[in-house]
Design an enzyme around this catalytic site. Sequence first.
Site, PDB file in Angstrom:
ATOM      1  CE  LYS A  57      -5.027  10.574   3.710  1.00  0.00           C
ATOM      2  NZ  LYS A  57      -5.471   9.566   3.091  1.00  0.00           N
TER       3      LYS A  57
ATOM      4  CB  SER B  45      -5.204   6.624   6.007  1.00  0.00           C
ATOM      5  OG  SER B  45      -5.033   7.099   4.729  1.00  0.00           O
TER       6      SER B  45
ATOM      7  CB  SER C  79      -7.427   5.772   2.673  1.00  0.00           C
ATOM      8  OG  SER C  79      -6.497   4.982   3.502  1.00  0.00           O
TER       9      SER C  79
HETATM   10  N1  GLN Z   1      -6.133   0.650   5.150  1.00  0.00           N
HETATM   11  C1  GLN Z   1      -5.390   0.454   3.848  1.00  0.00           C
HETATM   12  C2  GLN Z   1      -3.917   0.365   4.386  1.00  0.00           C
HETATM   13  O1  GLN Z   1      -3.661   0.328   5.509  1.00  0.00           O
HETATM   14  C3  GLN Z   1      -5.544   1.655   2.689  1.00  0.00           C
HETATM   15  C4  GLN Z   1      -4.941   2.557   2.906  1.00  0.00           C
HETATM   16  C5  GLN Z   1      -5.157   3.783   2.078  1.00  0.00           C
HETATM   17  O2  GLN Z   1      -5.886   3.624   1.152  1.00  0.00           O
HETATM   18  N2  GLN Z   1      -4.444   4.933   2.033  1.00  0.00           N
HETATM   19  O3  GLN Z   1      -3.116   0.218   3.666  1.00  0.00           O
END
Ligand code: GLN
Length: 474
Positions: free
Chosen positions: A79, A154, A178
């Site tokens: 990532k 994400s 994420s």
């Molecule tokens: N979807 C969650 C957010 O928008 C989690 C994001 C993540 O785990 N990086 O913060």
Amino acid sequence: MNLSDLTLRSFHDGLRGKKFSALEAVQEHFKAIRAKDPGIHAYLTLLEEDATGIAGQVDESLAKGDQLAPLAGAPLAIKDNFLIKGHQATAGSKILEGYTASYDAHVIEKLKSERAVFLGKTNLDEFAMGTSTENSAFGPTKNPHDLERVPGGSSGGSAAAVAGNLALAALGTDTGGSGRQPAALCGVVGFKPTYGAVSRSGIIALGSSLDQVGILAKTTEDVAMLFRAIAGHDPMDATSVAVRYDKDLIEPDIKSMRGLTIGVPKEYFIDGIAPDVREGMDTAMRQLKDLGFKFKEISLPHTKYAISVYYVILPAEASATLARFDGIRYAGRPELPNNFTAPRGAGFGPEPTRRIILGTFVLSAGYYDAYYKKAQEVRTLVKDDFVQAFKEVDVIFAPTAPSSAFKIGEKSDDPLKLYLEDAFTIPVNLAGIPAVSIPVRGRTGLPVGFQLIGRHFREADILGIGRIYEEAQK
Ligand code: GLN
């Protein structure tokens, strides 16, 4: 043999057995990437030269008869919020476009020491804020199962790379889901270790009391291989813990596993769950029961507060971690009149901006007690729910996400809808416990994932049950 179709385990075995070379595997992956990634957009940067170089070295060692580390030559995707020295790390944001990492993240160092191969850096929601990868400043990633749908987020690029056979496995991050949610939407395995199990040094921070590495792979066995390689204490991350993970991570003790009791929290089976997810949960529970696991209904009564708590604590922490991107060091724009703050306004997209404003507000003198402190108190209640539940059961079963992959653009104009995507993953981050999302087998249609949630540092329980589940389907 299709070399991009392998698991990490079969890759390692095949390489050692000289069925193919590391270089062939890398070349085949780049061929697949060139053919398919223009449609999927899993990758932001390709690292072909480095990847080919390392693969060549692994082949030389093999020819000399050297022992190979378990991940030697394994083609992985990373990532784009991990630092790999000498390469760009954007975190999906314009503000970091052109920024070159000056050191390796701790986990990257560990993987380099096994001579794993990094094919490239994958797309993500800006600063890992999102659940669909639509918040990336560099355009969305598409779900390999249906190019009109999101891959989740994400870590959407990492999940799509694994699902699309563009990498054998990938690293992501998991702050609120994420790693697991995109895995569920793309039909791969997604794993979040216990908070403290893996160092975050050299990973661009989002919410430091929640952030963990995520692992995306084709099987739980592959997750265990990667996890064992990257877990452990690192003096550069004060939250990292020196826990010894035993062999049972890779070779679970099947007999003792079958005696584990699985809890089903009633608060996770609510009306908002889409019919295909509900059906997937029924299927997976039936399959696990057929394998001899006992289920028991439990209650996690504070679940309903988890999203609200997270969206106070996370923005508060994000407003602090993102303060370092000051336009002088990172997005130097000397032509702007105030080159300290103006590049922040120009560089951050709408979601980071929204969270910086929200986070600054909840931390401000007049509101700190009412919002931030209160949220921390309720966080403890959410965590205590799990402590209580684990007195009755060994592992908890839950859906990973309330819906399967949705259409690109379907929810992007409504942040609240996207925030709800994480209802079942966020409590795990608030509590700091490990969880894995596993695709429900034998389904037609879009993939659906179920979660197994474990006690602190009992990754072996959830990965072991996962392994039994997967092997029964072979
Ligand atoms: N979807 C969650 C957010 O928008 C989690 C994001 C993540 O785990 N990086 O913060």
